[in-house]
Design an enzyme around this catalytic site. Structure first.
Site, mmCIF file in Angstrom:
data_model
loop_
_atom_site.group_PDB
_atom_site.id
_atom_site.type_symbol
_atom_site.label_atom_id
_atom_site.label_comp_id
_atom_site.label_asym_id
_atom_site.label_seq_id
_atom_site.Cartn_x
_atom_site.Cartn_y
_atom_site.Cartn_z
ATOM 1 N N ARG A 45 -13.599 -11.222 -18.073
ATOM 2 C CA ARG A 45 -12.797 -9.982 -18.111
ATOM 3 C C ARG A 45 -13.717 -8.770 -17.981
ATOM 4 O O ARG A 45 -13.396 -7.794 -17.323
ATOM 5 C CB ARG A 45 -11.963 -9.890 -19.404
ATOM 6 C CG ARG A 45 -11.281 -8.539 -19.527
ATOM 7 C CD ARG A 45 -10.192 -8.412 -20.593
ATOM 8 N NE ARG A 45 -10.315 -9.271 -21.736
ATOM 9 C CZ ARG A 45 -11.196 -9.091 -22.744
ATOM 10 N NH1 ARG A 45 -12.026 -8.058 -22.734
ATOM 11 N NH2 ARG A 45 -11.246 -9.942 -23.739
ATOM 12 N N TYR A 97 4.688 8.418 -5.079
ATOM 13 C CA TYR A 97 5.137 7.027 -4.973
ATOM 14 C C TYR A 97 6.036 6.708 -6.184
ATOM 15 O O TYR A 97 5.684 7.035 -7.326
ATOM 16 C CB TYR A 97 3.909 6.104 -4.906
ATOM 17 C CG TYR A 97 4.215 4.670 -5.222
ATOM 18 C CD1 TYR A 97 5.093 3.932 -4.430
ATOM 19 C CD2 TYR A 97 3.634 4.035 -6.317
ATOM 20 C CE1 TYR A 97 5.389 2.619 -4.737
ATOM 21 C CE2 TYR A 97 3.918 2.717 -6.615
ATOM 22 C CZ TYR A 97 4.801 2.018 -5.821
ATOM 23 O OH TYR A 97 5.102 0.722 -6.125
ATOM 24 N N ASP A 169 -4.786 9.644 -4.783
ATOM 25 C CA ASP A 169 -4.376 8.301 -4.361
ATOM 26 C C ASP A 169 -4.578 8.249 -2.852
ATOM 27 O O ASP A 169 -3.852 8.881 -2.086
ATOM 28 C CB ASP A 169 -2.905 8.077 -4.747
ATOM 29 C CG ASP A 169 -2.428 6.678 -4.413
ATOM 30 O OD1 ASP A 169 -2.962 6.076 -3.461
ATOM 31 O OD2 ASP A 169 -1.500 6.189 -5.094
ATOM 32 N N LYS A 194 -2.594 -2.638 0.254
ATOM 33 C CA LYS A 194 -2.176 -2.078 1.542
ATOM 34 C C LYS A 194 -3.289 -2.228 2.587
ATOM 35 O O LYS A 194 -3.646 -3.336 2.924
ATOM 36 C CB LYS A 194 -1.735 -0.629 1.327
ATOM 37 C CG LYS A 194 -0.779 -0.439 0.125
ATOM 38 C CD LYS A 194 0.552 -1.096 0.374
ATOM 39 C CE LYS A 194 1.491 -1.238 -0.794
ATOM 40 N NZ LYS A 194 1.344 -0.561 -2.025
HETATM 41 C C1 LIG Z 1 0.645 5.330 -2.551
HETATM 42 C C2 LIG Z 1 0.752 4.144 -3.459
HETATM 43 N N1 LIG Z 1 0.033 4.114 -4.591
HETATM 44 C C3 LIG Z 1 0.117 3.071 -5.450
HETATM 45 C C4 LIG Z 1 0.945 2.008 -5.200
HETATM 46 C C5 LIG Z 1 1.027 0.864 -6.196
HETATM 47 O O1 LIG Z 1 0.264 -0.196 -5.763
HETATM 48 P P1 LIG Z 1 0.550 -1.741 -6.150
HETATM 49 O O2 LIG Z 1 1.840 -2.109 -5.542
HETATM 50 O O3 LIG Z 1 -0.634 -2.439 -5.582
HETATM 51 O O4 LIG Z 1 0.596 -1.789 -7.641
HETATM 52 C C6 LIG Z 1 1.694 1.985 -4.031
HETATM 53 C C7 LIG Z 1 2.585 0.847 -3.739
HETATM 54 O O5 LIG Z 1 3.387 0.886 -2.826
HETATM 55 C C8 LIG Z 1 1.604 3.090 -3.133
HETATM 56 O O6 LIG Z 1 2.319 3.140 -1.999
#
Ligand SMILES: Cc1ncc(COP(=O)(O)O)c(C=O)c1O
Length: 398
Positions: A45, A97, A169, A194
């Site tokens: 961990r 998001y 982000d 992604k």
């Molecule tokens: C811009 C953005 N940030 C964070 C996330 C969250 O990521 P995860 O689905 O890997 O938890 C997403 C998911 O679609 C996203 O589009």
């Protein structure tokens, strides 16, 4: 970013065996010579060599000092929020998001952290909205799903002047196009699910910090909370990163062609793509990123959930699914899918109209993708006519 040669060769070969591929250390623990005497690893961990390799690759790609790999993008975001204390405030981009909105609002507000959603596309709005309690400014640029562009450098200056951290982000741009830490941000987060993973076959999250001390605080939070990325998934992200520049180049050129096609289509009301000269803050996108990404959103003239549902169920190559950034093209209807946790009025106010469709443009041939969209527009028209006629007939028989 580093050029492709530098990127590919920043991924180390195994010094122990010469293995060209990074080994997957599938272990929970490590044998110690004496209590506390070990080879730098004591419990998985806390650390794992496969994960550590990914963490150093992403830190160097984002031009930061510390990289930390999590079990999902949301776990990465969650760890950053744990830097805050009750009474602190977050100033967040309004078109955020949906999952981040849910975490901020439904989890952290009850711990006494207030979130103020602001249209960050104008830096003046950010300047005016920062309060004495704002400790964190949270940007997505481009945003999900209306591709809003905010000026990272200008907002970083506001953050510095007002003594708060800036976290970006960077999921939509990826470090292949944009490196927020070089523009003044303190923290970058990714849903590595992604573009970094790139093949729609894993869930992962990453944090990178500019300063070592901040990175160590987040690393401490991760070890204390436990949201780590598993060795095999770490390896998959590393493998995805090897082809990131090549994939992103094709995602961008395909998306540009599709955005230009949509702009001329009679059934389309608005197209959202930072690569279109008419997109708000196109000039900022051009300045702070080396490309415009693979996501295109649009609204229909017939701005209804019914029309959007008809459209998203008629495409052949664009598969209807949550997520984005993979080899295969996907599409989704945010109002009913990714953004359904945002109340409808707030969602519409942030520009996510009822008919908005988001495309994750994949690596197929652009001409085939355009043909697919064209036939879906035609089928949508027929479905809407049939539905209207059926409703009229049902009305006559009442
Ligand atoms: C811009 C953005 N940030 C964070 C996330 C969250 O990521 P995860 O689905 O890997 O938890 C997403 C998911 O679609 C996203 O589009």
């Amino acid at each position: 970013m580093n050029n492709s040669t530098a990127l590919i060769h920043s991924i180390p070969t195994d010094p122990l065996t010469g293995s060209l591929s990074v080994p997957i250390y599938q272990t929970s623990t490590y044998v110690q010579e004496a209590p506390g005497v070990n080879k730098g690893y004591d419990y998985a961990r806390s650390n794992n060599p496969t994960r550590a390799t990914l963490e150093s690759i992403i830190a160097s790609l984002e031009k930061g000092t510390v990289g930390i790999a999590f079990g999902s993008g949301l776990a990465a975001i969650d760890a950053v929020l744990k830097l805050l204390s009750a009474g602190d405030e977050i100033l967040a981009v309004d078109d955020i998001y949906g999952g981040a909105f849910r975490l901020f609002t439904h989890v952290y507000e009850k711990f006494g952290i207030k979130v103020n959603y602001v249209n960050t596309t104008n830096v003046e709005n950010v300047f005016d909205a920062v309060t004495a309690n704002t400790k964190l400014i949270w940007l997505e640029t481009p945003t999900n799903p209306t591709l809003k562009i905010s000026d990272i450098r200008a907002i970083a200056q506001v953050a510095k002047a007002r003594g708060c951290m800036l976290c970006v982000d960077n999921t939509f741009a990826s470090p292949a196009l944009q490196q927020p830490l070089t523009l003044g941000a303190d923290i970058v987060v990714h849903s590595a699910t992604k573009y970094l993973g790139g093949h729609s076959d894993l869930i992962a999250g990453l944090v990178v910090t500019k300063e070592k001390e901040l990175g160590e605080k987040i690393k401490f939070i991760q070890n204390a909370s436990g949201g780590i990325l598993a060795p095999f998934d770490s390896w998959l992200v590393i493998r995805g990163i090897e082809t990131l520049p090549l994939r992103i180049e094709k995602h961008c050129s395909n998306a540009q062609a599709i955005a230009e096609f949509l702009e001329t289509h009679p059934e389309v009301e608005n197209v959202y793509y930072p690569g279109l000269p008419g997109h708000y803050n196109h000039h900022i996108a051009k300045r702070q990123a080396s490309g415009f990404g693979g996501i295109v959103s649009f609204t229909l003239k017939n701005d209804t959930t019914e029309a959007a549902t008809a459209f998203v169920t008629q495409t052949k190559y664009f598969k209807l699914a949550e997520s984005l950034g993979g080899v295969k093209s996907l599409l989704c209807h945010p109002a009913q899918m990714t953004h359904k946790s945002i109340p409808a009025e707030r969602r519409r106010a942030a520009g996510v109209a009822d008919s908005l469709v988001r495309l994750s443009v994949g690596l197929e041939d652009a001409a085939d993708l355009i043909e697919d969209l064209q036939q879906a527009f035609e089928k949508t028209k027929s479905i809407i006519i049939e539905n209207t006629e059926a409703r009229l007939v049902a009305g006559l028989h009442q």
